[in-house]
Structure formats: structure tokens, C-alpha cells
Design a protein around this motif. Structure first.
Motif, PDB file in Angstrom:
ATOM      1  N   SER A 456       0.934  -1.199  -0.088  1.00 10.16           N
ATOM      2  CA  SER A 456      -0.026   0.022   0.223  1.00 10.16           C
ATOM      3  C   SER A 456       0.842   1.156  -0.091  1.00 10.16           C
ATOM      4  CB  SER A 456      -0.988   0.020   1.139  1.00 10.16           C
ATOM      5  OG  SER A 456      -1.607   1.241   1.330  1.00 10.16           O
ATOM      6  N   TRP A 457       0.717   2.084  -0.899  1.00  7.02           N
ATOM      7  CA  TRP A 457       1.668   3.300  -0.954  1.00  7.02           C
ATOM      8  C   TRP A 457       0.694   4.605  -0.993  1.00  7.02           C
ATOM      9  CZ3 TRP A 457       5.936   3.142  -5.453  1.00  7.02           C
ATOM     10  CH2 TRP A 457       6.823   2.032  -5.167  1.00  7.02           C
ATOM     11  N   GLU A 470      -2.844   3.334  -2.242  1.00  2.00           N
ATOM     12  CA  GLU A 470      -3.000   2.454  -3.547  1.00  2.00           C
ATOM     13  C   GLU A 470      -2.377   1.212  -3.438  1.00  2.00           C
ATOM     14  OE1 GLU A 470      -4.474   3.374  -6.266  1.00  2.00           O
ATOM     15  OE2 GLU A 470      -4.356   5.631  -6.547  1.00  2.00           O
ATOM     16  N   VAL A 472      -0.195  -1.281  -4.737  1.00  4.45           N
ATOM     17  CA  VAL A 472       0.617  -1.309  -5.795  1.00  4.45           C
ATOM     18  C   VAL A 472       1.361  -2.958  -5.841  1.00  4.45           C
ATOM     19  CG1 VAL A 472       1.183   1.029  -5.980  1.00  4.45           C
ATOM     20  CG2 VAL A 472       2.601  -0.461  -4.485  1.00  4.45           C
ATOM     21  N   TYR A 497      -1.126   1.181 -16.040  1.00  2.49           N
ATOM     22  CA  TYR A 497      -0.843   0.777 -14.788  1.00  2.49           C
ATOM     23  C   TYR A 497       0.403   1.511 -14.171  1.00  2.49           C
ATOM     24  CZ  TYR A 497      -3.627  -3.239 -16.422  1.00  2.49           C
ATOM     25  OH  TYR A 497      -4.569  -4.078 -17.099  1.00  2.49           O
ATOM     26  N   THR A 500       0.948   6.425 -12.616  1.00  2.66           N
ATOM     27  CA  THR A 500       1.169   7.192 -11.295  1.00  2.66           C
ATOM     28  C   THR A 500       2.310   7.052 -10.642  1.00  2.66           C
ATOM     29  OG1 THR A 500      -1.180   6.721 -11.050  1.00  2.66           O
ATOM     30  CG2 THR A 500      -0.037   7.162  -9.003  1.00  2.66           C
ATOM     31  N   TYR A 501       3.002   5.728 -10.754  1.00  2.00           N
ATOM     32  CA  TYR A 501       4.139   5.417 -10.130  1.00  2.00           C
ATOM     33  C   TYR A 501       5.262   4.687 -11.509  1.00  2.00           C
ATOM     34  CZ  TYR A 501       1.436   5.626  -5.886  1.00  2.00           C
ATOM     35  OH  TYR A 501       0.540   5.879  -4.979  1.00  2.00           O
ATOM     36  N   ARG A 506       0.225   0.045 -10.687  1.00  2.00           N
ATOM     37  CA  ARG A 506      -0.737   0.596  -9.631  1.00  2.00           C
ATOM     38  C   ARG A 506      -2.083  -0.233 -10.218  1.00  2.00           C
ATOM     39  NH1 ARG A 506      -5.135   4.445  -9.524  1.00  2.00           N
ATOM     40  NH2 ARG A 506      -4.846   4.716 -11.695  1.00  2.00           N
ATOM     41  N   HIS A 507      -2.648  -0.865  -9.388  1.00  2.00           N
ATOM     42  CA  HIS A 507      -3.929  -1.665  -9.734  1.00  2.00           C
ATOM     43  C   HIS A 507      -5.308  -1.014  -9.782  1.00  2.00           C
ATOM     44  CE1 HIS A 507      -5.521  -5.744 -10.429  1.00  2.00           C
ATOM     45  NE2 HIS A 507      -6.270  -5.551  -9.559  1.00  2.00           N
ATOM     46  N   SER A 525      -9.706   2.769  -6.573  1.00  2.00           N
ATOM     47  CA  SER A 525      -9.226   4.112  -6.174  1.00  2.00           C
ATOM     48  C   SER A 525      -9.822   5.439  -6.953  1.00  2.00           C
ATOM     49  CB  SER A 525      -7.721   3.842  -6.055  1.00  2.00           C
ATOM     50  OG  SER A 525      -7.143   3.724  -7.185  1.00  2.00           O
TER      51      SER A 525
END
Length: 660
Positions: A456-457, A470, A472, A497, A500-501, A506-507, A525
Motif C-alpha cells: 500500500s503506497w 494505493e 501497488v 498501470y 502514477t508510479y 498501480r492496480h 481508487s
């Protein structure tokens, strides 16, 4: 925080010593000198030493006898990870690796029929016949074969035959509307369409031959129609077609000269195309490979679900949901796969339990919506049906309310374990799920799956423990998509996916991961409720509202307003014979205020006739939010992709009324 009242199930001697994952840990100790005290240690190793873990899966499941590979990870970046370069294996061939005369390969059941068994030898013969027919039609490795089929034996045969040829399989359920099917299959450009004449659902027969004609007309690449007579006899009427398309009757295909021939394909050769829901744009065609699916489903079903060769594995699903593919993966373990073509609520809400009884299911997969409905109906399955062989229930599709967790364990007895799993079409597997080595607690997925570097981020990319962030995945997985259909430069894949990062998957779910590794998913999210900077998961509200007497269903969204304001309506479907009045509204508000917080109380509570969902049961939070922000219904969802599509017009009229 976990409490004793949350505890629903604890592992016993069998799980701790004789489960598949316990055997895997013993094997690691004997063959590699690796010893782990518990699941947490095993998971941390599996998600950090990727080469060590996935090579162990390869060997533990006997793939070293099939062939070797140059290395486990040729390239470890995301996207673009290269798994097992040099390896060659065929998914269909691996599905027959544990064939036996001791039990059937398939058990098939329709709403009004009796269970029909298909032996492994008969399945092999039928796959050989259809694979030979596809080759005569000119299907070669890399070509696409599309199915317009319900959950039938022929669907499994068609998938395996396509994979045997080295062609790429894709399918849509015939309950999908024609525009929705065309939105998917036109992208796939199939050479062959395998189509059913109709299907049974809810006690009714649905003739789909006119829709097949529309599909053939709308798919210019189709050159062959392989017609499956399922609910009508061949004499019931002609199948429509178009010039240039040759029709073949499934029942009249000639026998192959011998056993099936399996194309020798690389690890990353495309196996199938799965489709996103299509509720927020053009459906994404997600391409996954032979090798990635083989090793992932060996791991997920074997070491996670604890599926065994002597299991009868039933998942109530349509062919349009990725769990159908997850179900067929049971063949990799030599399990008997149970196919049910029909409604889980036919002839009543206990329909799924009746199917489990009649087919002798030991592992049963169900959507959260079905379990919640069964609880509300006050059913007691273990007292009504012979479910003595049932040992575990898989639950997915959406978050399950705490009360329903307790109901499942109470209604099915202490010997049945509820496994809540979270994953998705994107990987055709489980990201967080169950293990027989850990206790089951209400409202909590037990742990990240083995090999999944789940975390979780926060928005800045900092890991969180015990806080919502999020979901991840920080290291690649073998079944991550090879690519999207029609996405030559990979831009759509990266945007889905990795925007964002960068370099991190990112799921699209809000998730809390606690120190004990237990996981709570709070909804998508991109549909998160965010009041005054405080983020709230929609699942938290559903867990309260959907348990209230008088409420059959609900939908909550948070809508950012052009003036900077925030509007959070709650839409509720009153239970049958229940009027939505001021007393019921106050009950909803009081429950939310008491069990969550005053901040969770919606701005308005409005009664609606129905809640629209995807055909896999997920509430249409994002499309409804977009409609309330001014989008037209046709812009947010493809026709035929959702239940109760008329409700999108209802929400548009509701939005217009607010601003008039």
C-alpha cells in the motif's frame, strides 16, 4: 484491529502439515536448504527472490521434465519483464499432464439437466478433433479464434484446441449485447467464430442465432463459423450467415487421425485475450501468454487455493469473467472442473448450493453479491443440501461485508473455509488471497499471494502499514499482460498501470495492509470518496448499508463539482415490499453515523429501482459518477456491457433535475 470475535477458522494439522503449500515448504527445505518458520517468511522470500521462487514453482510442478530455460528473468523491468527466455511449453498440453482414468476431467450441468461427466480420454479426443478442424480452416499459430459461448464443455474444448494449434483464444458470453461483443471482437480480428445457438438462464431459453448473424456480418475477418447446437436441434432452423463465411457443424466434425498435436511455442507466445469491463471506454484487450498463465495458475490454485487432483472445482461464472479462465486452470492440477450453465438463483436463491450438491463440488467459487443475497434470504445451505464434500468457498468480485463472512461460516459449518481473493482480469489471478497456513478473520483477506510484491503506497510512493493507500505491485509477475490489442507502442498499457508510479504497477484499488500481512480492499481508487481531504472507501459504506433490513442494494459516489464543491449521494434499492420512507432514511443515516463516522453520512439518500453493474457483478461507481458530472450515458458504458443499462439514463435525468 483483530479480535477473537473476528476469528472464523484456524488451520489444523492437515493444513499445517499436508496442504500443498506445506509440502512446498518441505520440498524447499529438502532440495534447496531453504527453511521458513511461517507464511510471512515464505511470502517475503517469494516476493523478493523472484528467480529463486519462480524457479522453485517450475521444478515443484514438474516443468523441468518438459524443458529448460536460459534464466528465470531475462529482463526485470515493468512493463516489459521477460520471463523464462528459452523455455517452450503449451498451455493445452500442460492441461493434460495429470490426466487419469480415476476421475473425470469435466462435469457439466445445465439448469434443468443432470450432471454429465467427460473423461480425460474423451476430452483429449474432442480437443484433437477440433484442433484438426481448425487447422483445416487455415488457422495457424498467432491467428485469433473467438468464442460466443456460455459455460459449456464445448467452450473448454474450443479453448484447448485453439491453444493446441498455437492460435489465440478470446471469448464473450452470449448474455452480452451485440454492440458490446463487437466492440471486443472487432479488435481481435478473429479468423474463426465458434458460436452457440442459444443458452438457458433463469428458466428461459434465449435464442442467439439472430445475434450470431449480426456478429458474422460485423466481423469482416471471420471466414469460418463453427456452430454449436446446444439448446435447439439441428432441424430447428437454419443458421444465418453471409457470403464468404463457411459454416461447420460442431456435431459433424470428422474424427482426427490421432491424439492432439500441440504446437511447440515459446513461453511468451500469446494464449488468450481477456477483456476489461468496457464501462469507462473501449474495452481493453489484455493479452496473456502460455507460460505466464501456466506457472501463475499452478502457483495460485495449488499453493494458494490448495486445489488438489481429487477436488471437484466449481466456479459459478460466465465465460465473460476471468474466473472462467481461472476455473479451467484447475485442469493443470488434474482436478475435475465443474461447468454450470445457468443462473445461481434458479429456481430460487439456493440454486448455487443445489448445483454444488448435485455435482459433488469440493471447492466452490461465488461472487460476493450472491453470498450477500443468500444471507439476506436467511438460507441455511448446510441444513438443506448435501454439502458434506464441500471444504472451501472462494469469494471474489467485490468486498464482502463482515456480517456475510460470519454467515458463511455459520451456514456452511465449521469445516468449510471461506477464501476471499482479490486480483483481476489484468493478471488472470490472485494478488491477495488465501493460504491454509493462516487463520481466517472476518473482513480481512489473509495475505498477499506468494510471489506478489504487494504493498500500500501513499501518493508520494511511500509504503504504508495499517493505513489505506494505493494497491501497488513493486515487482513483475509472469502473467502480467504481454500487451494490449491494438496498442502497438504500449502507450495505453503504460497509462493503465504505470503512469502514477513509473515502473510500479498501480492496480487501481484502495487497500490497507496490516503488520500481520492481512489485507482489506476498500474499492476502486478511481471512485474513492474524498470529503475534505479524508479518503473513504465505498466498500465501508456498503458493509453498513447493505446489511440493513429494508435495503436490497446500494450505490454511493463522490462527485467533484465545477464550483469546487463535493456532492456525495447514496442511492438505495428498497427491499421487496418495503417503502423507502423517512423512517428508513433515518435508519440508514443512524447506522452510518454510528458504525463509521458523521463524515461518511451522504448528502442525500435517494431510492432507485436498481443498481447497474458490470456483467461480472461490480457496481458501476465510476460510470455513474461521470454521468452525474454531465457525461452522456452512451459515453460511459458500451451497450450490452452492464445490467440495468436504463439506470444510466435515470442518473442522467437525476443530474439534470438537480441543476434545473
Amino acid at each position: 484491529m483483530n479480535t477473537d470475535t473476528d476469528l472464523l477458522w484456524s488451520p489444523g494439522r492437515r493444513e499445517l502439515e499436508d496442504s500443498n503449500v506445506a509440502g512446498f515448504m518441505h520440498w524447499l527445505g529438502e532440495t534447496r536448504g531453504l527453511r521458513f518458520d511461517d507464511y510471512a517468511e515464505l511470502w517475503r522470500w517469494s516476493s523478493t527472490d523472484l528467480a529463486g521462487f519462480w524457479s522453485a514453482v517450475w521444478e515443484f510442478y514438474g516443468l523441468d521434465a518438459v524443458g529448460g530455460y536460459d534464466r528465470v528473468l531475462g529482463e526485470a523491468s515493468m512493463p516489459g519483464a521477460e520471463w523464462f527466455p528459452g523455455a517452450r511449453l503449451n498451455f493445452a498440453e500442460r492441461c493434460f499432464a495429470r490426466a487419469t482414468d480415476a476421475r473425470p476431467a469435466l462435469v457439466c450441468l445445465t439448469e434443468d439437466g443432470s450432471p454429465e461427466e467427460t473423461s480425460w480420454e474423451e476430452l483429449r479426443r474432442q480437443v484433437a478433433d477440433v484442433a484438426a478442424a481448425l487447422r483445416r480452416m487455415g488457422v495457424a499459430p498467432g491467428d485469433r479464434v473467438a468464442g460466443y459461448l456460455p459455460n459449456l464443455r464445448q467452450t473448454v474444448v474450443a479453448l484447448l484446441a485453439t491453444a493446441a494449434v498455437g492460435a489465440v483464444w478470446t471469448a464473450c458470453s452470449p448474455e452480452f449485447g451485440t454492440p458490446s461483443v463487437l466492440a471486443r471482437l472487432r479488435q481481435a480480428e478473429p479468423k474463426v467464430l465458434v458460436a452457440v445457438d442459444g443458452y438457458r438462464y433463469g428458466g428461459r431459453i434465449h435464442d442467439r442465432r439472430p445475434e450470431v448473424a449480426e456478429l458474422v456480418e460485423g466481423l469482416p475477418t471471420v471466414r469460418h463459423l463453427l456452430a454449436v447446437d446446444s439448446v435447439f436441434t439441428a432441424k430447428a432452423g437454419p443458421w444465418p450467415g453471409r457470403p464468404g463465411v463457411e459454416r461447420h457443424d460442431w456435431s459433424q466434425l470428422p474424427a482426427a487421425d490421432g491424439p492432439p498435436e500441440f504446437a511447440d511455442v515459446p513461453f511468451d507466445h500469446p494464449l488468450w485475450i481477456l477483456w476489461s469491463s468496457g464501462t469507462t471506454g473501449i474495452p481493453k484487450g489484455i493479452v496473456q501468454g502460455h507460460g505466464g498463465i501456466v506457472v501463475e495458475l499452478l502457483k495460485a490454485l495449488g499453493l494458494g487455493v490448495d486445489l488438489r487432483a481429487d477436488d471437484r472445482y466449481l466456479f459459478i461464472t460466465s465465460t465473460g469473467w476471468m474466473v472462467w479462465n481461472f476455473l479451467v486452470g484447475g485442469l493443470l492440477h488434474g482436478s475435475t472442473v465443474v461447468l454450470y450453465d445457468g443462473s445461481p438463483t434458479y429456481p430460487g436463491v439456493d440454486g448455487a448450493w443445489s448445483v454444488a450438491e448435485r455435482t459433488g463440488a469440493t471447492v466452490l467459487g461465488l461472487g460476493a453479491a450472491y453470498l450477500t443475497a443468500a444471507e439476506k434470504a436467511g438460507t441455511r445451505p448446510a441444513e438443506t443440501f448435501g454439502l458434506g464434500g464441500l471444504r472451501t468457498v472462494l469469494q471474489t468480485g467485490s468486498t464482502l461485508p463482515d456480517g456475510t463472512w460470519h454467515w458463511v461460516h455459520g451456514a456452511l459449518g465449521p469445516g468449510v473455509r471461506l477464501q476471499s481473493i482479490c486480483g483481476g482480469t489484468d493478471v488472470c489471478s490472485v494478488l491477495a488471497g488465501s493460504t491454509p497456513l493462516l487463520p481466517v478473520r472476518a473482513g480481512r483477506i489473509q495475505a498477499p499471494a506468494l510471489g506478489v510484491a504487494l504493498a500500500s503506497w501513499d501518493p508520494e510512493g511511500r509504503p504504508l502499514t495499517g493505513e489505506q493507500g494505493e494497491l501497488v505491485v513493486t515487482a513483475p509477475l509472469p502473467s502480467m499482460p504481454l500487451c494490449f490489442v491494438g496498442d502497438a507502442d504500449g502507450a495505453r498499457y503504460r497509462a493503465s498501470y504505470f503512469d502514477t508510479y513509473p515502473g510500479i504497477w498501480r492496480h487501481g484499488d484502495w487497500v490497507t495492509v496490516d503488520a500481520d500481512l492481512s489485507v482489506v480492499v476498500a474499492g476502486r481508487s478511481d471512485s474513492t470518496l474524498n470529503r475534505s481531504g479524508v479518503r473513504m472507501g465505498s466498500a465501508d459504506i456498503y458493509a453498513v448499508v447493505d446489511q440493513l433490513p429494508g435495503i436490497a442494494d446500494s450505490l454511493v459516489v463522490g462527485v467533484e463539482q465545477p464550483d469546487g464543491g463535493y456532492f456525495m449521494p447514496l442511492f438505495v434499492v428498497p427491499a421487496e415490499d418495503t417503502a423507502f420512507d423517512e423512517g428508513l432514511r433515518r435508519s440508514v443515516v443512524s447506522a452510518i453515523r454510528a458504525e463509521l463516522s458523521p463524515r461518511h453520512v451522504p448528502d442525500v439518500i435517494v431510492a432507485v429501482p436498481a443498481v447497474p453493474r458490470t456483467l461480472t457483478g461490480k457496481k458501476l461507481e465510476v460510470p455513474v459518477k461521470r454521468v452525474l458530472q454531465g457525461a452522456r450515458p452512451g459515453e460511459v458504458s458500451g451497450e450490452g456491457a452492464v445490467t440495468h443499462p436504463e439506470m444510466l439514463t435515470w442518473f442522467a435525468e437525476f443530474a439534470a433535475g438537480r441543476h434545473s
